[in-house]
Design a protein around this motif. Structure first.
Motif, short mmCIF file in Angstrom:
data_model
loop_
_atom_site.label_atom_id
_atom_site.label_comp_id
_atom_site.label_asym_id
_atom_site.label_seq_id
_atom_site.Cartn_x
_atom_site.Cartn_y
_atom_site.Cartn_z
N LEU A 33 0.84 -1.20 0.00
CA LEU A 33 0.00 0.00 0.00
C LEU A 33 0.88 1.26 0.00
O LEU A 33 1.77 1.41 0.84
N VAL A 34 0.63 2.15 -0.94
CA VAL A 34 1.32 3.44 -1.00
C VAL A 34 0.25 4.53 -1.01
O VAL A 34 -0.54 4.64 -1.96
N ARG A 35 0.21 5.34 0.07
CA ARG A 35 -0.87 6.31 0.19
C ARG A 35 -0.54 7.32 1.29
O ARG A 35 0.17 7.00 2.24
N THR A 36 -1.04 8.52 1.14
CA THR A 36 -0.92 9.55 2.16
C THR A 36 -2.30 9.86 2.73
O THR A 36 -3.23 10.15 1.96
N PHE A 37 -2.43 9.77 4.04
CA PHE A 37 -3.69 10.09 4.71
C PHE A 37 -3.52 11.41 5.48
O PHE A 37 -2.51 11.60 6.16
N THR A 38 -4.51 12.26 5.37
CA THR A 38 -4.50 13.52 6.11
C THR A 38 -5.46 13.41 7.29
O THR A 38 -6.64 13.11 7.12
N ASN A 48 -15.03 17.66 1.13
CA ASN A 48 -14.35 17.87 -0.15
C ASN A 48 -13.13 16.97 -0.35
O ASN A 48 -12.47 17.04 -1.39
N GLY A 49 -12.82 16.14 0.66
CA GLY A 49 -11.76 15.17 0.51
C GLY A 49 -10.37 15.67 0.84
O GLY A 49 -9.39 14.92 0.70
N SER A 50 -10.23 16.92 1.32
CA SER A 50 -8.90 17.40 1.69
C SER A 50 -8.43 16.81 3.01
O SER A 50 -7.25 16.84 3.34
N LEU A 76 1.45 9.64 7.05
CA LEU A 76 0.40 10.35 7.77
C LEU A 76 0.71 11.84 7.76
O LEU A 76 1.81 12.25 8.15
N ARG A 77 -0.26 12.63 7.34
CA ARG A 77 -0.12 14.09 7.37
C ARG A 77 -1.08 14.63 8.42
O ARG A 77 -2.30 14.49 8.30
#
Length: 228
Positions: A19-24, A67-69, A52-53
Motif C-alpha cells: 500500500l502506497v498512500r498519504t492520509f490527512t 471535499n476530501g482534503s 500520515l499528514r
C-alpha cells in the motif's frame, strides 16, 4: 453516486506491505503529542508505504471531510458537524486544572472558591472571553479572573508551567503535554464529553481507510482508562 458505489463495491483484499498512500488527519493540538508516536510506529511497521499528514483543526466545520482534503479527524460532535458525517466514539474525557509544580494550589484542598480565586488561562479557538467553566461557576456565585485567552491547549500549558496561572484542559487529550505539572479534577460540576473519530461516508468501504480507522481506535483504546 459515490456513496452508492462505495456501498455496492466488492470488498477488496488489502495488501498492507504494498500500500502506497498519504492520509490527512485533522485534530486539535494534543492528539499528535499523545497518540502520534504510537500511531506512526504502528503504521510504519504494517505499511511502510503509508504517510500520515497531521493538520490542525481550527473549527468543527465538516467541509474538509466533505471535499476530501481531510481523510479522518477526531473531535467532539457538534452542531457544525455535517449530518452525513460518520462518527465512532474513541474515549470519554473530562477537564482538569493544571498548575506548575510548587504552585500554592499544590498544598491545599482545591475547593470551587480556591479554584475561582486564582488567575486563569482560557482556551478558545474563537477568542471568546468565557466558556463552560464560567457557566458552571456562576450558579455557585463565583467568577474567575481570566488573565489571557489562547487558541490551544499546548499554549495554555506552556503558560501555566512558567507562571502562577491556572490552565483548564482535557485530561486525556493533553496527557503527555502535562508532564512535570500538578493537575487536579475541576471542583465544579462540568460534564464529561466524548471524543469521536469522524469521516465521510464515501470512505466507509475503502479497505485502506477502514484499516487506518482501526489503527486509530486501537491506539486510543490501548492508552486509556476512559474508553467507551
Amino acid at each position: 453516486m459515490q456513496n452508492a458505489e462505495a456501498v455496492l463495491r466488492p470488498v477488496e483484499m488489502l495488501d498492507l506491505k504494498r500500500l502506497v498512500r498519504t492520509f490527512t488527519l485533522r485534530n486539535r493540538d494534543g492528539f499528535v503529542e499523545n497518540f502520534g508516536p504510537d500511531l506512526i510506529a504502528r503504521v510504519g511497521e504494517q505499511t511502510p508505504g503509508v504517510r500520515l499528514r497531521f493538520v490542525l483543526k481550527p473549527d468543527k466545520d465538516s467541509t474538509p471531510l466533505r471535499n476530501g482534503s481531510v481523510d479522518l479527524e477526531t473531535g467532539v460532535v457538534g452542531k457544525a458537524t455535517g449530518p452525513e458525517v460518520r462518527a465512532q466514539a474513541l474515549f470519554r474525557d473530562r477537564f482538569v486544572g493544571v498548575v506548575r509544580m510548587g504552585h500554592p494550589l499544590c498544598e491545599v484542598t482545591i475547593t470551587p472558591a480556591r479554584y475561582a480565586a486564582g488567575r486563569h488561562i482560557l482556551v478558545s479557538r474563537r477568542g471568546l472571553d468565557r466558556g463552560p467553566i464560567d457557566d458552571a461557576l456562576e450558579p455557585l456565585g463565583l467568577k474567575r479572573e481570566i488573565v489571557t485567552v489562547v487558541g490551544g491547549f499546548s499554549e495554555a500549558l506552556a503558560l501555566a508551567r512558567a507562571s502562577d496561572l491556572i490552565a483548564s484542559v482535557p485530561e486525556r487529550y493533553t496527557g503527555n503535554l502535562r508532564d512535570g505539572t500538578f493537575w487536579f479534577p475541576l471542583p465544579v460540576p462540568l460534564p464529561e464529553f466524548t471524543v469521536s473519530l469522524l469521516w465521510h461516508p464515501r470512505l466507509d468501504a475503502d479497505p485502506a481507510h477502514r484499516w487506518l480507522r482501526g489503527c486509530v481506535r486501537d491506539i486510543c483504546a490501548g492508552t486509556t482508562h476512559w474508553i467507551c
